[in-house]
Design an enzyme around this catalytic site. Structure first.
Site, PDB file in Angstrom:
ATOM      1  N   ASN A  16      58.760  44.471  40.752  1.00 26.13           N
ATOM      2  CA  ASN A  16      58.151  43.155  40.587  1.00 26.13           C
ATOM      3  C   ASN A  16      58.925  42.223  39.666  1.00 26.13           C
ATOM      4  O   ASN A  16      58.674  41.022  39.652  1.00 26.13           O
ATOM      5  CB  ASN A  16      56.722  43.309  40.060  1.00 26.13           C
ATOM      6  CG  ASN A  16      56.672  44.017  38.729  1.00 26.13           C
ATOM      7  OD1 ASN A  16      57.136  45.146  38.598  1.00 26.13           O
ATOM      8  ND2 ASN A  16      56.127  43.362  37.722  1.00 26.13           N
TER       9      ASN A  16
ATOM     10  N   GLY B  66      45.743  46.441  42.894  1.00 23.87           N
ATOM     11  CA  GLY B  66      46.811  47.407  42.707  1.00 23.87           C
ATOM     12  C   GLY B  66      46.623  48.305  41.495  1.00 23.87           C
ATOM     13  O   GLY B  66      46.896  49.512  41.563  1.00 23.87           O
TER      14      GLY B  66
ATOM     15  N   CYS C 134      51.301  40.388  33.933  1.00 22.40           N
ATOM     16  CA  CYS C 134      50.412  41.258  33.172  1.00 22.40           C
ATOM     17  C   CYS C 134      50.846  41.401  31.722  1.00 22.40           C
ATOM     18  O   CYS C 134      50.090  41.868  30.883  1.00 22.40           O
ATOM     19  CB  CYS C 134      50.348  42.637  33.830  1.00 22.40           C
ATOM     20  SG  CYS C 134      49.831  42.594  35.554  1.00 22.40           S
TER      21      CYS C 134
END
Length: 381
Positions: free
Chosen positions: A152, A71, A330
């Site tokens: 997300n 992504g 992340c």
């Protein structure tokens, strides 16, 4: 309960069928797909069959699927080329996008002086469509809108069809990070006029390190990585065929079982919300968690605990064998608060601990009972 995995928005377990398929390709189809001999031709045939299969799920041409490392690369490919090669001078986005988008836009501002405008958010984190129209109407030059399909961290689901209609009515390009929705929702890209999307296999029980970018035909997009002529010149480098085949297998299973697995996971989410409400007074949820405008795969829980306990909560859950997260994996190593929650919560609510729990077909209600019990104890202590 030794270990419970509720961080599926970060990554998912490989399906056994995917492991089998990848192993088969590693053992049997190991030629370079760019080679002209029989081994290379066999690999090329498999590569293009995977591309056709994946394209069919989104009702697009195989030539519009570009295989990438995932992504983040797909987002970078679309956004950077849009500014560098397609003449985009203003990008309209939101403050709750994934950092693969936000950090890329920061860099594009520095490198090219592109204007970045942030659309207003409603209290629940959903996009203010009226403000989007206002921003588009007052913008000059070539514009691109980038808004993610499923957030997300808080799980809000964007109405892609409505947003695309608005964007196109003002002649702008539309990019959507669909990393959290591919494999979980049907997306007809022939019906919805999105120019670029991003996907990552490890979000739907496929392998890490592989994904794809949908690039609308004749968009003029140029490569981000230069070298060979792989991926019709869009992305140089020898294709990771076993990973691509694994992604193809994972996507095939996901869409073949979509309705059944959707119902199962949604039932888990609803059960979890109900049990939390029954056992923890004043528990609350971030985003649109309790409505149909929220994805069935995750819930972001805000616990009625003193701010001082917030920093240790995830560590305490880990000690109890519960894998979850404060937000995007992340940024999990960062001590900073979630940029998504900072954009939508007042300071007093932001100080309370918020935890993201994300579900898959491999979770059970028995696991959720254990998690609720642990949270109840921690909230009361």
């Amino acid at each position: 309960m030794n270990s419970i995995y509720l961080d599926n928005a970060a990554t998912t377990a490989l399906r056994p069928e995917v492991v089998t398929r990848m192993t088969q390709v590693l053992n049997e189809t190991y030629g370079n797909a760019s080679s002209s001999h029989s081994f290379g031709r066999a690999s090329k045939a498999l590569l293009e069959q995977c591309r056709k299969n994946i394209a069919s799920y989104f009702n697009v041409s195989a030539s519009e699927i570009v295989f990438t490392a995932g992504g983040t690369e797909s987002d970078n490919l679309a956004l950077r080329s849009a500014v560098r090669d397609l003449g985009v001078t203003e990008i309209i986005t939101s403050q709750i996008e994934h950092h693969a988008v936000l950090h890329t836009l920061d860099q594009l501002q520095k490198e090219y002086g592109v204007k970045v405008t942030y659309v207003k958010l409603k209290a629940d984190g959903s996009i203010d469509e009226e403000d989007l129209e206002s921003v588009l109407g007052h913008s000059d030059g070539k514009k691109l809108v980038t808004l993610m399909h499923v957030n997300n961290e808080i799980g809000n689901v964007l109405n892609l069809k409505n947003i695309a209609k608005i964007v196109k009515s003002y002649g702008a390009l539309f990019h959507s990070d669909t990393v959290q929705s591919v494999g979980h929702y049907k997306i007809d890209l022939k019906e919805i006029p999105i120019d670029f999307t991003a996907a990552s296999a490890h979000k739907f029980h496929g392998p890490k390190g592989v994904g794809f970018c949908f690039v609308r035909k004749e968009s003029g997009l140029k490569p981000l990585i230069f070298g060979g002529e792989q991926e019709r010149g869009h992305r140089a480098g020898t294709e990771s065929l076993h990973n691509i085949a694994g992604m193809d297998a994972a996507l095939k299973i996901a869409y073949a079982n979509l309705e059944e697995e959707h119902a199962y996971v949604l039932d888990l989410k609803n059960y979890f919300i109900t049990e939390l409400q029954n056992n923890i007074p004043n528990v609350s949820f971030n985003g649109c968690s309790e409505s149909e405008e929220s994805t069935y795969t995750l819930v972001n829980v805000r616990l009625p605990m003193a701010p001082g306990k917030a920093s240790m909560l995830q560590f305490q859950l880990d000690l109890k064998g519960i894998a979850c997260s404060r937000g995007s994996a992340c940024q999990s190593g960062s001590s900073q608060q979630s940029h998504v929650l900072k954009a939508i919560l007042p300071a007093d609510e932001l100080a309370k601990p918020s935890i993201r729990f994300s579900f898959s077909i491999y979770n059970t209600k028995e696991e959720l009972d254990y998690v609720v019990g642990v949270l109840k104890t921690l909230a009361a202590s």
